[in-house]
Design an enzyme around this catalytic site. Structure first.
Site, PDB file in Angstrom:
ATOM      1  N   LYS A  64      29.336  25.859 -26.038  1.00 40.68           N
ATOM      2  CA  LYS A  64      27.921  25.758 -25.574  1.00 40.68           C
ATOM      3  C   LYS A  64      27.873  24.209 -24.973  1.00 40.68           C
ATOM      4  O   LYS A  64      26.444  23.889 -25.062  1.00 40.68           O
ATOM      5  CB  LYS A  64      26.988  26.106 -26.702  1.00 40.68           C
ATOM      6  CG  LYS A  64      27.297  27.667 -27.297  1.00 40.68           C
ATOM      7  CD  LYS A  64      27.877  28.805 -26.095  1.00 40.68           C
ATOM      8  CE  LYS A  64      26.567  29.083 -25.305  1.00 40.68           C
ATOM      9  NZ  LYS A  64      26.976  29.914 -24.132  1.00 40.68           N
ATOM     10  N   GLY A  65      28.599  23.306 -24.874  1.00 40.83           N
ATOM     11  CA  GLY A  65      28.321  22.375 -24.546  1.00 40.83           C
ATOM     12  C   GLY A  65      28.039  22.000 -22.876  1.00 40.83           C
ATOM     13  O   GLY A  65      27.503  20.973 -22.279  1.00 40.83           O
ATOM     14  N   THR A  67      30.921  23.983 -20.910  1.00 39.40           N
ATOM     15  CA  THR A  67      32.312  23.815 -20.322  1.00 39.40           C
ATOM     16  C   THR A  67      32.425  24.362 -19.204  1.00 39.40           C
ATOM     17  O   THR A  67      33.149  24.285 -18.390  1.00 39.40           O
ATOM     18  CB  THR A  67      33.001  24.261 -21.869  1.00 39.40           C
ATOM     19  OG1 THR A  67      32.727  25.580 -22.088  1.00 39.40           O
ATOM     20  CG2 THR A  67      32.992  23.490 -22.959  1.00 39.40           C
ATOM     21  N   ARG A  68      31.830  25.697 -19.105  1.00 34.27           N
ATOM     22  CA  ARG A  68      31.892  26.580 -17.919  1.00 34.27           C
ATOM     23  C   ARG A  68      31.117  25.720 -16.601  1.00 34.27           C
ATOM     24  O   ARG A  68      32.012  25.708 -15.666  1.00 34.27           O
ATOM     25  CB  ARG A  68      31.514  27.836 -18.134  1.00 34.27           C
ATOM     26  CG  ARG A  68      31.283  28.997 -16.984  1.00 34.27           C
ATOM     27  CD  ARG A  68      32.615  29.046 -16.215  1.00 34.27           C
ATOM     28  NE  ARG A  68      33.899  29.577 -17.147  1.00 34.27           N
ATOM     29  CZ  ARG A  68      34.828  29.943 -16.700  1.00 34.27           C
ATOM     30  NH1 ARG A  68      35.408  29.685 -15.743  1.00 34.27           N
ATOM     31  NH2 ARG A  68      35.724  30.424 -17.817  1.00 34.27           N
ATOM     32  N   TYR A 255      21.322  23.898 -11.808  1.00 34.90           N
ATOM     33  CA  TYR A 255      21.982  23.605 -10.699  1.00 34.90           C
ATOM     34  C   TYR A 255      23.090  24.758 -10.331  1.00 34.90           C
ATOM     35  O   TYR A 255      23.575  25.236 -11.311  1.00 34.90           O
ATOM     36  CB  TYR A 255      22.490  22.416 -10.650  1.00 34.90           C
ATOM     37  CG  TYR A 255      21.630  21.152 -10.128  1.00 34.90           C
ATOM     38  CD1 TYR A 255      21.332  20.799  -8.739  1.00 34.90           C
ATOM     39  CD2 TYR A 255      21.105  20.276 -11.190  1.00 34.90           C
ATOM     40  CE1 TYR A 255      20.772  20.160  -8.566  1.00 34.90           C
ATOM     41  CE2 TYR A 255      20.115  19.222 -10.743  1.00 34.90           C
ATOM     42  CZ  TYR A 255      19.867  19.030  -9.447  1.00 34.90           C
ATOM     43  OH  TYR A 255      18.933  18.423  -9.072  1.00 34.90           O
ATOM     44  N   HIS A 274      16.144  30.072 -25.019  1.00 44.03           N
ATOM     45  CA  HIS A 274      16.530  29.974 -26.472  1.00 44.03           C
ATOM     46  C   HIS A 274      15.331  30.534 -27.349  1.00 44.03           C
ATOM     47  O   HIS A 274      14.227  30.364 -26.799  1.00 44.03           O
ATOM     48  CB  HIS A 274      16.824  28.758 -26.897  1.00 44.03           C
ATOM     49  CG  HIS A 274      18.093  28.036 -26.299  1.00 44.03           C
ATOM     50  ND1 HIS A 274      18.417  26.566 -26.750  1.00 44.03           N
ATOM     51  CD2 HIS A 274      18.960  28.713 -25.640  1.00 44.03           C
ATOM     52  CE1 HIS A 274      19.639  26.512 -25.924  1.00 44.03           C
ATOM     53  NE2 HIS A 274      19.888  27.529 -25.427  1.00 44.03           N
TER      54      HIS A 274
HETATM   55  P1  A3P Z   1      22.423  27.630 -22.878  1.00 40.46           P
HETATM   56  O1  A3P Z   1      22.921  28.757 -22.443  1.00 40.46           O
HETATM   57  O2  A3P Z   1      22.136  27.434 -24.164  1.00 40.46           O
HETATM   58  O3  A3P Z   1      21.331  27.118 -21.857  1.00 40.46           O
HETATM   59  P2  A3P Z   1      29.353  26.815 -22.107  1.00 40.46           P
HETATM   60  O4  A3P Z   1      29.677  27.204 -21.015  1.00 40.46           O
HETATM   61  O5  A3P Z   1      30.034  25.623 -22.863  1.00 40.46           O
HETATM   62  O6  A3P Z   1      29.135  28.007 -22.949  1.00 40.46           O
HETATM   63  O7  A3P Z   1      27.961  26.067 -22.153  1.00 40.46           O
HETATM   64  C1  A3P Z   1      26.869  26.943 -21.852  1.00 40.46           C
HETATM   65  C2  A3P Z   1      25.780  25.829 -21.571  1.00 40.46           C
HETATM   66  O8  A3P Z   1      26.029  25.153 -20.263  1.00 40.46           O
HETATM   67  C3  A3P Z   1      24.297  26.501 -21.191  1.00 40.46           C
HETATM   68  O9  A3P Z   1      23.736  26.576 -22.504  1.00 40.46           O
HETATM   69  C4  A3P Z   1      23.596  25.595 -20.390  1.00 40.46           C
HETATM   70  O10 A3P Z   1      22.553  24.759 -20.869  1.00 40.46           O
HETATM   71  C5  A3P Z   1      24.760  24.523 -20.092  1.00 40.46           C
HETATM   72  N1  A3P Z   1      24.706  24.456 -18.475  1.00 40.46           N
HETATM   73  C6  A3P Z   1      24.920  23.153 -17.839  1.00 40.46           C
HETATM   74  N2  A3P Z   1      24.874  23.275 -16.566  1.00 40.46           N
HETATM   75  C7  A3P Z   1      24.558  24.543 -16.244  1.00 40.46           C
HETATM   76  C8  A3P Z   1      24.394  25.147 -14.879  1.00 40.46           C
HETATM   77  N3  A3P Z   1      24.455  24.496 -13.832  1.00 40.46           N
HETATM   78  N4  A3P Z   1      24.251  26.423 -14.948  1.00 40.46           N
HETATM   79  C9  A3P Z   1      23.942  27.128 -16.315  1.00 40.46           C
HETATM   80  N5  A3P Z   1      24.233  26.557 -17.344  1.00 40.46           N
HETATM   81  C10 A3P Z   1      24.653  25.289 -17.594  1.00 40.46           C
END
Ligand code: A3P
EC number: 2.8.2.-
Length: 307
Positions: A64-65, A67-68, A255, A274
């Site tokens: 949830k940092g 990463t994707r 973005y 959230h």
């Molecule tokens: P939330 O869904 O809590 O806002 P991961 O890919 O590690 O699971 O992390 C998910 C988090 O990526 C999302 O947490 C969001 O805050 C963050 N994030 C960062 N850049 C993003 C983007 N461009 N679009 C969507 N989420 C993004």
């Protein structure tokens, strides 16, 4: 012919199906991109001159940092080939026992000038992953994206909440998990995962700090380019990711990516609203993390703007 059919089948399997045992129930992290123009579809035959190689760099977490977002944004770079799915090779014994050839078989086809990158957020909090990754490649470049630990807890809860809803399992309000017997429930897994210094200590037993590049996930949300520039430098890639590769999508509130003539946002599970958290409980949570955060800052010689 049989060989070609074999590779085609493998590629189709890789592209469309993560084996069902890849994801623990309730922890499933829906991944992938939504293409704005509705198109998708990787080509099926591996281009001539490409091969599958174990990663040169791994995004190790944190769950949830962001990463994707980091992987997809890095994938804009022409010299990067990103793995499509979370592989869970180094953190799940069952997968690790399948060996490096199995692992390599899950990597994308890439040209010799490209670097392969995979991301599995579970690695950061895994006791075995650092040692196993070092055994594969002691000079590998690691990327770690972190965000405010309290925000991360709420995000972690939100993901599990929606997964449980989808699986028609009962859900509980976040306060029920955060508080036990009137005190903060520090055994709650989502809290444990946010104790960054404990996990980082384990990584530093196997890798020097210079080999672990920290990405500020809170900054990546607000302004992705500077973070991506730093990652390019760390990976010794020529700067190819540009401001024009990003556009702010008002509807999503995040973005999104523009590259190869296409515009795309992350999956709807990324950037979900959230739930509101009781103010007193949230203050308790933030106060609990404060000394842990300071330990982390000392450990990495850098401060983050966490509450
Ligand atoms: P939330 O869904 O809590 O806002 P991961 O890919 O590690 O699971 O992390 C998910 C988090 O990526 C999302 O947490 C969001 O805050 C963050 N994030 C960062 N850049 C993003 C983007 N461009 N679009 C969507 N989420 C993004």
């Amino acid at each position: 012919m049989a060989g070609l059919l074999g590779s085609l089948l493998l590629l189709v399997l890789q592209t469309f199906a993560a084996p069902p045992d890849f994801v623990p129930a309730g922890d499933l992290d829906p991944e992938g991109l939504q293409w704005a123009n509705g198109t998708a579809g990787p080509s099926l035959a591996p281009p001539p001159g490409t091969s599958q190689r174990v990663p040169h760099s791994i995004i190790i977490g944190v769950r949830k940092g962001g990463t994707r977002a980091l992987l997809e944004m890095l994938d804009i770079h022409p010299s990067v080939a990103a793995a499509a799915t979370e592989v869970h090779f180094f953190d799940w014994d069952e997968n690790y026992s399948r060996g490096f050839d199995w692992y390599r078989g899950l990597m994308p086809y890439s040209y010799p000038h490209q670097i392969t990158v995979e991301k599995t957020p579970g690695y950061f909090t895994s006791a075995q992953a650092p040692e196993r990754i070092r055994a594969m490649n002691a000079s590998i470049k690691l990327l770690l994206i972190l965000r405010d630990p309290a925000e991360r807890v709420v995000s972690d809860y939100t993901q599990v909440y929606f997964n449980r809803l989808e699986a028609r399992k009962p859900v509980r309000p976040i306060e029920d998990l955060l508080v036990r017997g009137g005190a903060l429930n520090t055994r709650y897994k989502a809290i444990q995962r946010s104790l960054y210094h404990l996990h980082m200590r384990n990584w530093l037993r196997y890798f020097p700090l210079e080999q672990i590049h920290l990405v500020d996930g809170d900054t990546l949300v607000r302004d992705p380019l500077p973070e991506l520039r730093r990652v390019e430098r760390f990976l010794e890639l020529p700067p190819r990711i540009a401001a024009s590769n990003f556009y702010f999508n008002q509807t999503k509130g995040f973005y999104c990516i523009r590259s190869d003539g296409r515009e795309r946002c992350l999956h709807e599970s990324k950037g979900r609203p959230h739930p509101p958290v009781n103010g007193t409980v949230l203050r308790q949570l933030r106060a609990y993390f404060r000394p842990h955060n300071r330990s982390f800052y000392r450990m990495v010689g850098r401060t983050f703007h966490w509450h």
